[in-house]
Design a protein around this motif. Sequence first.
Motif, PDB file in Angstrom:
ATOM      1  N   ALA A  38       0.829  -1.208   0.000  1.00 38.79           N
ATOM      2  CA  ALA A  38       0.000   0.000   0.000  1.00 38.79           C
ATOM      3  C   ALA A  38       0.860   1.254   0.000  1.00 38.79           C
ATOM      4  O   ALA A  38       0.560   2.230  -0.701  1.00 38.79           O
ATOM      5  N   HIS A  41       2.290   1.747  -3.404  1.00 34.59           N
ATOM      6  CA  HIS A  41       1.178   2.083  -4.292  1.00 34.59           C
ATOM      7  C   HIS A  41       0.798   3.553  -4.136  1.00 34.59           C
ATOM      8  O   HIS A  41       0.549   4.253  -5.124  1.00 34.59           O
ATOM      9  N   GLY A  46      -0.845   5.438  -6.969  1.00 35.68           N
ATOM     10  CA  GLY A  46      -2.063   4.651  -6.828  1.00 35.68           C
ATOM     11  C   GLY A  46      -2.729   4.254  -8.128  1.00 35.68           C
ATOM     12  O   GLY A  46      -3.937   4.107  -8.182  1.00 35.68           O
ATOM     13  N   LEU A 145      -8.882  -3.231   5.346  1.00 33.62           N
ATOM     14  CA  LEU A 145      -7.464  -3.124   5.675  1.00 33.62           C
ATOM     15  C   LEU A 145      -7.293  -2.725   7.134  1.00 33.62           C
ATOM     16  O   LEU A 145      -6.518  -3.339   7.872  1.00 33.62           O
TER      17      LEU A 145
END
Length: 174
Positions: A38, A41, A46, A145
């Motif tokens: 993440a 990313h 993203g 998450l």
Amino acid sequence: MNWLEVLAVLGGGTVCALLFRRVRIPMWPITGGLVGGAAVHLVIGGTTVMPAFVSPAAQVMVGAAIGATIGPAIFRDFAKFLTPGTLAVVLVVGAGVALGFGLAATGLLPVGEAVLGMVPGGVGEMVAAAISLDMDAAVVAGMHLVRLLVVLWTMPLLIRFAGRLGGPRTSDPG
């Protein structure tokens, strides 16, 4: 699909997982991979999309790893777990649905995203359900998450605490 971005996300997940292992964070392969992937990313913008085969392949690997831990004793004891396990699932799913409706009632999220984000289940499955229902899959993934990280990081502490409350256990009755 930009393969350099895909490799960067996979590399970030791997590096963070190894770092989490080094500092002894519970469930380091999963949480480290999530956080590292993440983070990369987000840093690169993203826009990376994993190849379609990655998610099913990872799910098969996790499923096989879990399946390899199941022995004959599980099937002998299955009857003991059926009723309490079913009750636990019904209660937890019911609580998730109720919390989702409660969250939606605050006006923070639409009902669909709130419910899918609050019910327990696999991130991939809940995100896939959100996509198929034309909902914001990123919101559902984000909620799961947070749930996963909180559960994975606190569960070892809660288990130790519960063990201390129950006192010492011994299999020797004498």
